[in-house]
Enzyme design. Structure first.
Site, PDB file in Angstrom:
ATOM      1  CG  ASP A   1      -2.238   0.839   0.772  1.00  0.00           C
ATOM      2  OD1 ASP A   1      -2.277   1.817  -0.136  1.00  0.00           O
ATOM      3  OD2 ASP A   1      -3.201   0.711   1.725  1.00  0.00           O
TER       4      ASP A   1
HETATM    5  C1  GLC Z   1      -4.175   4.263  -0.018  1.00  0.00           C
HETATM    6  C2  GLC Z   1      -4.983   3.057   0.318  1.00  0.00           C
HETATM    7  C3  GLC Z   1      -5.250   2.180  -0.790  1.00  0.00           C
HETATM    8  C4  GLC Z   1      -5.148   2.794  -2.417  1.00  0.00           C
HETATM    9  C5  GLC Z   1      -3.591   3.224  -2.270  1.00  0.00           C
HETATM   10  C6  GLC Z   1      -3.430   4.030  -3.825  1.00  0.00           C
HETATM   11  O1  GLC Z   1      -3.547   4.835   0.837  1.00  0.00           O
HETATM   12  O2  GLC Z   1      -4.922   2.472   1.327  1.00  0.00           O
HETATM   13  O3  GLC Z   1      -6.471   1.585  -0.724  1.00  0.00           O
HETATM   14  O4  GLC Z   1      -5.541   1.827  -3.201  1.00  0.00           O
HETATM   15  O5  GLC Z   1      -3.359   4.103  -1.344  1.00  0.00           O
HETATM   16  O6  GLC Z   1      -4.182   5.035  -3.685  1.00  0.00           O
END
Ligand code: GLC
Length: 723
Positions: A270
């Site tokens: 993430d």
């Molecule tokens: C975030 C999230 C995730 C998302 C990613 C990209 O912080 O937790 O769900 O897909 O960033 O934007």
């Protein structure tokens, strides 16, 4: 399509630096792109990347549109000596430009077919703007309404979660997973592996402590379902598992994901999660973070630079074997190849644009209509007579905040507001909006009261705003804002025909206001066609048919509250219960205000009969359960037959009730229907404390109903042989 051998040859030609760059994912802020704040979905800290490295990068997230996608891909193919196309990823969580209801609402349709249809539409729009992967579905099981991200989930039930996970993946990738030949499809990235739904106190990014048994029983099944459908990527969660951050957790990523679930696709951290290993206190710096994450099995590092800064030297020093780096790179190359990017790096860009087209708006409208949950409808207040004098009042009457918390490209100013559509149908309507949802002036209340006095009934459009749920939007108070409660009470004093239409991204605590309304319709965040869909439901053109997939608590202090709870040693309803020492609260009942599986329609179906075909089950046999349903009313009605199971004696304590099957029916007046629900022998078991899956010989109890709290008398199935 390239042969695997050709990919191996390509890999063998790459330098370590080029390989490591494949593992880096950046957002458009590092490229010559048009960009705006909306594309920033996480903290922006300075990344230490050089121009050369940017030219070699493997993937990018959040590119604004087709034009920029083309420009960036073009540029990239001139800077990457191996001409490996960039992979474009995006958060298209509930639509791209045409927005459909939030996932929690979509799950409530109990209709995987419409979920698949919406996901397919989203894939199409996403692909036409040059993206190849969506960071969806989120399949985390959730039980805590304080956590803002429940809006992205399918709720508190394992089986619903599995079915919705499957539907989303099928919609994105297509039933045959033929991404290479089909530019209308994109790859699904299932997230957040694993256990993220259990953040303590419902506080975003917080600690999780979960047993292996719980992980296997309740959290992994939806991932297994998504992977079984062919999901191409898995994203790591921000949380810990057994004290080790998931993004550095070899047990989670290697033992479970790679070995046990046999996943061969790409893993991605993430946003910033690799660097965050330092904050978790499991390593002293970014170098250690890089080593831990890659060894644990995280292929792509999203938006932090530990890999690009340190992997080369770690490999040089022999601290990371080249084979570990190579396997990660090869998986990324394989995904690019599966998508057909080597043949066409501009995949999708030439498809016809269907954003907000009639065809897509129609899908969004149908999805919204099927997602509203009717919690209350005393004296058949709904549907409303379109000739009547109706006052439409409250902060959401004219709000364009209908799209929801996970929308990057959907535009609020292109979204019709409720009042516009409502007035087209209810020609005698008066609209009294309030400017804000938290501060409502006395003058606004007085105006609403005056309109209510002159009206036959009042629709109060209330709720929380879209930025009060979603990522980084946890709340400890899940009631409507005090000002809205005051408004509701003031209006109810002068008009008793109150319908609450509530916009929300999570279960709310409605105890304090529920008595003031005759009807309550949960609208969630309904998307681009929300206003239209709501008007059609309020006027009776369409009847509501959705069900809650997450319990609505009586009080936030009951949270986590979920229907499939374990028994306690001191149940309140035991025959010999001593009330003073039973498991209960002093100040509130144990039950939720509205339970899982609950939701009304304008008509009513009844289960008139049901039976278990084979009450003695041999090993590997299937069990068939027949349910006969009647519509004795005067209107076509939809409802969801729900089959629950209880295993009364097992090696570990088993839930008092767990959903095993559901079946949505739409029935014409004065008709009956019989459905058959089939369960396989292998679905009747559970995980013990050692995470062994077991099926015991003995009795299982089944019940059926239209919600989890109101079920039939139980019937017994005897499993003759365990395994
Ligand atoms: C975030 C999230 C995730 C998302 C990613 C990209 O912080 O937790 O769900 O897909 O960033 O934007």
């Amino acid at each position: 399509m390239m042969e695997n051998e050709k990919l191996q040859v390509l890999l063998s030609k790459m330098t370590v630096k080029q390989k490591v760059a494949q593992l880096l994912q950046l957002n458009p802020f590092y490229f010559e792109a048009d960009r705006n704040e909306e594309q920033i979905t996480g903290p922006m800290t300075d990344l230490h990347v050089t121009e050369e490295e940017i030219g070699l990068v493997g993937s990018i997230l959040g590119v604004p549109d087709a034009e920029n996608a083309r420009k960036i891909q073009n540029q990239h193919l001139t800077t990457d000596p191996n001409k490996i196309p960039l992979l474009f990823m995006i958060d298209a969580i509930h639509g791209y430009k045409t927005i459909y209801p939030i996932p929690l609402a979509m799950a409530g349709t109990f209709n995987p077919a419409i979920v698949e249809e919406t996901a397919s539409m989203s894939a199409y729009e996403t692909s036409t703007q040059g993206h190849h992967v969506t960071f969806s579905p989120m399949v985390d099981l959730v039980r805590d309404a304080r956590w803002g991200r429940v809006m992205e989930a399918s709720g508190e039930d394992v089986y619903v979660n599995q079915e919705m996970a499957r539907a989303f993946v099928r919609g994105y990738q297509g039933p045959a997973n033929e991404l290479h030949g089909n530019q209308e499809k994109i790859a699904a990235c299932v997230k957040h592996f694993a256990g993220y739904g259990m953040v303590e106190g419902g506080r975003e990014y917080n600690t999780v402590d979960l047993s292996r048994k719980e992980l296997f029983q309740n959290h992994l099944p939806a991932y297994e379902a998504a992977l079984d459908e062919g999901a191409k990527l898995v994203m790591s969660a921000f949380n810990l598992f057994e004290g080790v951050p998931v993004s550095a957790n070899t047990y989670i990523f290697r033992d479970i994901l790679r070995e046990r679930l046999a996943f061969e696709g790409v893993t991605i951290s993430d946003w910033g999660a690799v660097k965050e290993l330092v904050y978790h206190g499991v390593t002293g710096g970014k170098e250690g973070a890089a080593e831990l994450a890659l060894k644990a099995g995280i292929d792509i590092e999203m938006m932090s630079s530990c890999y690009i800064e340190y992997l080369e030297v770690l490999v040089e020093r022999g601290e990371i074997e080249t084979a570990i780096l190579d396997e990660a790179v090869l998986r990324i190359l394989t995904l690019k190849n599966d998508l057909g990017l080597f043949e066409n790096p501009y995949r999708g860009l030439d498809l016809e644009n269907k954003e907000l087209s009639e065809e897509h708006l129609d899908i969004a409208r149908r999805a919204a209509e099927e997602s509203f949950v009717l919690l209350k409808n005393d004296e058949q207040t709904l549907p409303l007579n379109t000739e009547a004098k109706v006052a439409l009042v409250g902060p959401f009457a004219e709000s364009d905040d209908l799209l929801g918390g996970w929308v990057i490209f959907g535009k609020r100013d292109e979204t019709p507001v409720l009042a516009t559509k409502f007035k087209e149908t209810f020609t005698n309507a008066t609209v009294v909006p309030t400017a804000d949802h938290q501060t409502i002036t006395d003058a606004e209340i007085a105006e609403a009261v005056a309109a209510a006095k002159l009206s036959d009934s009042v629709v109060l459009a209330v709720g929380e705003t879209s930025d009060e749920s979603g990522e980084a939007s946890s709340r400890s108070n899940i009631q409507l804002a005090a000002a809205q409660q005051k408004l509701i009470k003031a209006v109810a004093e002068v008009n008793e025909n109150i319908t609450l239409v509530i916009f929300n991204g999570r279960p709310l605590e409605l105890t304090g206001i529920e008595a003031y309304a005759k009807a309550i319709l949960i609208a969630w965040f309904p998307g681009s066609e929300g206003a239209n869909a709501l008007t059609r439901v309020l006027s009776g053109k369409v009847a509501p048919s959705a069900k809650l997939t997450m319990s609505f608590p009586r009080a936030v202090g009951q949270v986590p509250i979920y229907y499939n709870q374990l028994p306690t040693g001191r149940p309140v309803d035991a025959a010999d219960a001593d009330a003073a020492f039973a498991s209960s609260y002093l100040d509130v009942a144990n039950t939720p205000l509205y339970p899982f599986g609950y939701g009304l329609s304008y008509g009513e179906l009844t289960i008139t009969d049901w039976s278990i075909a084979n009450t003695q089950l041999q090993k590997d046999e299937a069990v068939s359960i027949e349910v006969t349903v009647a519509n004795t009313g005067t209107t076509t009605t939809s409802d969801v037959v729900q089959l629950y199971m209880n295993d009364p004696i097992a090696a570990v304590s088993r839930p008092i009730k767990e959903l095993k099957r559901f079946h949505k029916l739409t029935m014409a007046p004065q008709t009956t229907a019989t459905i058959t629900l089939t369960l396989l022998y292998k679905e009747l078991g559970y995980y013990d404390s050692q995470t062994n899956y077991r099926i015991d010989a003995g009795e299982l109890h089944f019940t059926v109903g239209f919600d989890s709290a109101h079920v039939s008398e139980r019937k017994t199935l005897t499993v003759k042989e365990g395994s």
